[in-house]
Design an enzyme around this catalytic site. Structure first.
Site, PDB file in Angstrom:
ATOM      1  N   LEU A 179      -6.855  28.930 -95.304  1.00 25.71           N
ATOM      2  CA  LEU A 179      -7.829  29.163 -94.256  1.00 25.71           C
ATOM      3  C   LEU A 179      -7.600  30.525 -93.639  1.00 25.71           C
ATOM      4  O   LEU A 179      -6.558  31.128 -93.825  1.00 25.71           O
ATOM      5  CB  LEU A 179      -7.676  28.093 -93.167  1.00 25.71           C
ATOM      6  CG  LEU A 179      -7.773  26.659 -93.652  1.00 25.71           C
ATOM      7  CD1 LEU A 179      -7.458  25.721 -92.520  1.00 25.71           C
ATOM      8  CD2 LEU A 179      -9.147  26.375 -94.174  1.00 25.71           C
ATOM      9  N   ASP A 180      -8.570  31.000 -92.852  1.00 26.40           N
ATOM     10  CA  ASP A 180      -8.309  32.268 -92.172  1.00 26.40           C
ATOM     11  C   ASP A 180      -8.109  32.022 -90.680  1.00 26.40           C
ATOM     12  O   ASP A 180      -8.138  30.899 -90.209  1.00 26.40           O
ATOM     13  CB  ASP A 180      -9.427  33.281 -92.455  1.00 26.40           C
ATOM     14  CG  ASP A 180     -10.721  32.905 -91.782  1.00 26.40           C
ATOM     15  OD1 ASP A 180     -11.698  33.640 -91.976  1.00 26.40           O
ATOM     16  OD2 ASP A 180     -10.775  31.888 -91.090  1.00 26.40           O
ATOM     17  N   SER A 181      -7.915  33.114 -89.937  1.00 29.52           N
ATOM     18  CA  SER A 181      -7.478  32.941 -88.544  1.00 29.52           C
ATOM     19  C   SER A 181      -8.526  32.233 -87.703  1.00 29.52           C
ATOM     20  O   SER A 181      -8.197  31.486 -86.771  1.00 29.52           O
ATOM     21  CB  SER A 181      -7.127  34.297 -87.938  1.00 29.52           C
ATOM     22  OG  SER A 181      -8.176  35.212 -88.169  1.00 29.52           O
TER      23      SER A 181
END
Lengths: 127, 131
Positions: free
Chosen positions: A82-84
């Site tokens: 996932l990203d931030s």
């Protein structure tokens, strides 16, 4: 808010709480006083397994996450890809599930399931 | 209901990309915290869930994730705050919310990634208008 939580974590005072069910429990818990008597719903503090189950179910129901990869020590960005922004979204979903308000400084640090479980378990207001 | 309920949290300029990033996350958290109230105001309980709306907000933010100029990010944040304020103080109506944020999120190509940078400007202008 974080200061209060930090203080609460270190204070071990047997206090007579006047909850709705009346004054009771002046004695510390059997495991050496890690029970909390300062919040009004301190009776229903969850077990660690309960916290783990609920945290995992929140992470699994996230649409971008593959449920089979989720385990208690999984890292959101490294293992689940996932990203931030997804990270922040998961933290918000956990806030909603446990009826908490996590301050920004703490929320930035929650990067993996382990940290989330730790934080929620130690939070006096989690329910 | 104050009209400046979510007044400009975007002071003059972000110093760096990092600060702009933080502002984006702060905005996202503020938006998520206002979601239960929004569901209540517009009676969206049958149509959507809080987690769906949260994903919608995240995908809207992600659409602009290719931007690198902090000033542009500030401008986008300002518009987003304005939109959030309008929604939270019931200045919109139910069909607005449903049409813009609930319906048709699955199939639309426009919400799957960043805005298309691949095709030429000529084509983009051609598709939008005759002139």
């Amino acid at each position: 808010m974080a200061l209060r939580a930090a203080i609460l974590r270190h204070v071990r005072v047997p206090i007579q709480t006047l909850t709705l069910t009346g004054p009771k429990r002046q004695v510390r818990g059997p495991n050496g006083g890690s029970l909390r008597f300062l919040s009004s719903h301190g009776d229903d503090h969850m077990t660690k397994d309960d916290v783990i189950d609920r945290v995992l179910s929140v992470v699994k129901s996230f649409p971008k996450v593959d449920p089979s990869k989720v385990s208690p020590d999984v890292h959101f960005q490294k293992d689940l890809g996932l990203d931030s922004l997804d990270n922040v979204e998961i933290v918000m979903a956990l806030e909603e599930e446990f009826k908490l308000q996590i301050p920004d400084l703490e929320a930035d640090k929650i990067d993996s399931c382990l940290l989330a479980i730790e934080y929620i378990y130690n939070h006096p207001m989690a329910s | 209901m104050a009209f400046t309920l979510r007044s400009v949290k975007v002071p003059p300029n972000s110093a760096s990309l990092e600060e702009a990033r933080h502002r984006v996350f702060d905005f996202f958290r503020a938006a998520c915290r206002s979601l239960p109230s929004v569901m209540e105001i517009y009676n969206l309980q049958d149509v959507a869930t809080v987690s769906q709306l949260r994903s919608t907000i995240a995908s809207e933010i992600r659409k602009n994730s290719h931007v690198t100029d902090p000033k542009v990010i500030d401008m986008l944040l300002f518009k987003a705050m304005e939109e959030l304020g309008n929604i939270a103080e019931h200045a919109k109506q139910r069909h607005h919310i449903i049409g813009q944020y609930v319906v048709g999120r699955q199939g639309l190509v426009q919400e799957l990634g960043t805005k298309d940078q691949g095709i030429s400007n000529f084509l983009k202008n051609f598709y939008t208008t005759n002139y």
